[in-house]
Scaffold this motif. Sequence first.
Motif, PDB file in Angstrom:
ATOM      1  N   ILE A 148       6.109  10.493  -3.385  1.00  0.00           N
ATOM      2  CA  ILE A 148       6.889  11.418  -2.548  1.00  0.00           C
ATOM      3  C   ILE A 148       8.251  11.664  -3.178  1.00  0.00           C
ATOM      4  O   ILE A 148       8.709  12.807  -3.278  1.00  0.00           O
ATOM      5  CB  ILE A 148       7.032  10.859  -1.115  1.00  0.00           C
ATOM      6  N   ASP A 149       8.913  10.600  -3.612  1.00  0.00           N
ATOM      7  CA  ASP A 149      10.244  10.734  -4.220  1.00  0.00           C
ATOM      8  C   ASP A 149      10.195  11.607  -5.468  1.00  0.00           C
ATOM      9  O   ASP A 149      11.050  12.471  -5.668  1.00  0.00           O
ATOM     10  CB  ASP A 149      10.820   9.362  -4.571  1.00  0.00           C
ATOM     11  N   GLU A 150       9.198  11.394  -6.311  1.00  0.00           N
ATOM     12  CA  GLU A 150       9.083  12.173  -7.541  1.00  0.00           C
ATOM     13  C   GLU A 150       8.793  13.643  -7.241  1.00  0.00           C
ATOM     14  O   GLU A 150       9.396  14.540  -7.840  1.00  0.00           O
ATOM     15  CB  GLU A 150       7.996  11.578  -8.440  1.00  0.00           C
ATOM     16  N   ALA A 151       7.861  13.907  -6.311  1.00  0.00           N
ATOM     17  CA  ALA A 151       7.533  15.287  -5.943  1.00  0.00           C
ATOM     18  C   ALA A 151       8.735  15.982  -5.311  1.00  0.00           C
ATOM     19  O   ALA A 151       9.021  17.145  -5.605  1.00  0.00           O
ATOM     20  CB  ALA A 151       6.335  15.306  -4.982  1.00  0.00           C
ATOM     21  N   GLN A 170       0.826  -1.205   0.000  1.00  0.00           N
ATOM     22  CA  GLN A 170       0.000   0.000   0.000  1.00  0.00           C
ATOM     23  C   GLN A 170       0.862   1.259   0.000  1.00  0.00           C
ATOM     24  O   GLN A 170       0.508   2.264  -0.613  1.00  0.00           O
ATOM     25  CB  GLN A 170      -0.924   0.027   1.223  1.00  0.00           C
ATOM     26  N   VAL A 171       1.993   1.215   0.658  1.00  0.00           N
ATOM     27  CA  VAL A 171       2.849   2.389   0.828  1.00  0.00           C
ATOM     28  C   VAL A 171       3.765   2.614  -0.376  1.00  0.00           C
ATOM     29  O   VAL A 171       4.157   3.745  -0.658  1.00  0.00           O
ATOM     30  CB  VAL A 171       3.682   2.240   2.129  1.00  0.00           C
ATOM     31  N   LYS A 172       4.082   1.568  -1.098  1.00  0.00           N
ATOM     32  CA  LYS A 172       5.048   1.655  -2.209  1.00  0.00           C
ATOM     33  C   LYS A 172       4.705   2.763  -3.216  1.00  0.00           C
ATOM     34  O   LYS A 172       5.545   3.610  -3.510  1.00  0.00           O
ATOM     35  CB  LYS A 172       5.163   0.301  -2.896  1.00  0.00           C
ATOM     36  N   PRO A 173       3.480   2.817  -3.767  1.00  0.00           N
ATOM     37  CA  PRO A 173       3.187   3.889  -4.723  1.00  0.00           C
ATOM     38  C   PRO A 173       3.207   5.277  -4.073  1.00  0.00           C
ATOM     39  O   PRO A 173       3.551   6.265  -4.717  1.00  0.00           O
ATOM     40  CB  PRO A 173       1.798   3.537  -5.266  1.00  0.00           C
ATOM     41  N   LEU A 174       2.852   5.348  -2.801  1.00  0.00           N
ATOM     42  CA  LEU A 174       2.877   6.637  -2.101  1.00  0.00           C
ATOM     43  C   LEU A 174       4.317   7.135  -1.960  1.00  0.00           C
ATOM     44  O   LEU A 174       4.601   8.314  -2.199  1.00  0.00           O
ATOM     45  CB  LEU A 174       2.216   6.513  -0.726  1.00  0.00           C
ATOM     46  N   ASN A 175       5.225   6.236  -1.579  1.00  0.00           N
ATOM     47  CA  ASN A 175       6.631   6.615  -1.457  1.00  0.00           C
ATOM     48  C   ASN A 175       7.209   7.017  -2.808  1.00  0.00           C
ATOM     49  O   ASN A 175       8.030   7.939  -2.893  1.00  0.00           O
ATOM     50  CB  ASN A 175       7.454   5.481  -0.843  1.00  0.00           C
ATOM     51  N   GLN A 176       6.798   6.346  -3.863  1.00  0.00           N
ATOM     52  CA  GLN A 176       7.263   6.709  -5.202  1.00  0.00           C
ATOM     53  C   GLN A 176       6.777   8.119  -5.546  1.00  0.00           C
ATOM     54  O   GLN A 176       7.528   8.925  -6.089  1.00  0.00           O
ATOM     55  CB  GLN A 176       6.765   5.699  -6.238  1.00  0.00           C
TER      56      GLN A 176
END
Length: 175
Positions: A64-67, A56-62
């Motif tokens: 965050i990294d991109e932003a 669940q967190v993986k796409p959210l962290n991605q």
Amino acid sequence: MARKPRIKTTSLPVPTTREQAEQLLHDIGRLQRQVATIETAMNDRLSDVKRTFEDQVKPLNQGIDEAFEGLRIYCEANRDQLCKGNSKTVTLATGKVFWRKTPPRVTVRGMDIVLETLKKLRLKRAIRTKEEVNKEAILLEPEKYTAIPGINITSREEFGVEPFESEIEKAVTVK
């Protein structure tokens, strides 16, 4: 009149024969295997739960990294306009961005060559010598050191049990 303190006692299974001792050792092994089975089941369930939340967190962290990277690129390109004077912090409507220097850090590669060069250049203040007691040497000749105040050489006997276990062999077909 003073009351006598109550002492709690437990009834321990103390064997009186060798056979009873063997049975207790057998019981310890059985109980240890039950604990291991429960721990394995717990770890399997924890692993599944952890994997679910990580997915669940993986796409959210991605995201965050991109932003973060996009914001960093913008701020680096516009740093002169964003920062006033010597300031390294910019307060935006939704938060702060900042630049900061980390403390200086020394890394050494090729320690022997660096030490040799420092010695040749007479820069011994940059070489640290650490004195400490060599306990391994003391244990090789303990009789020489027992009279020295501050040195104690001790040993103790411990009691342990190790129930026998047998592992199920895994057979794999070789092609």
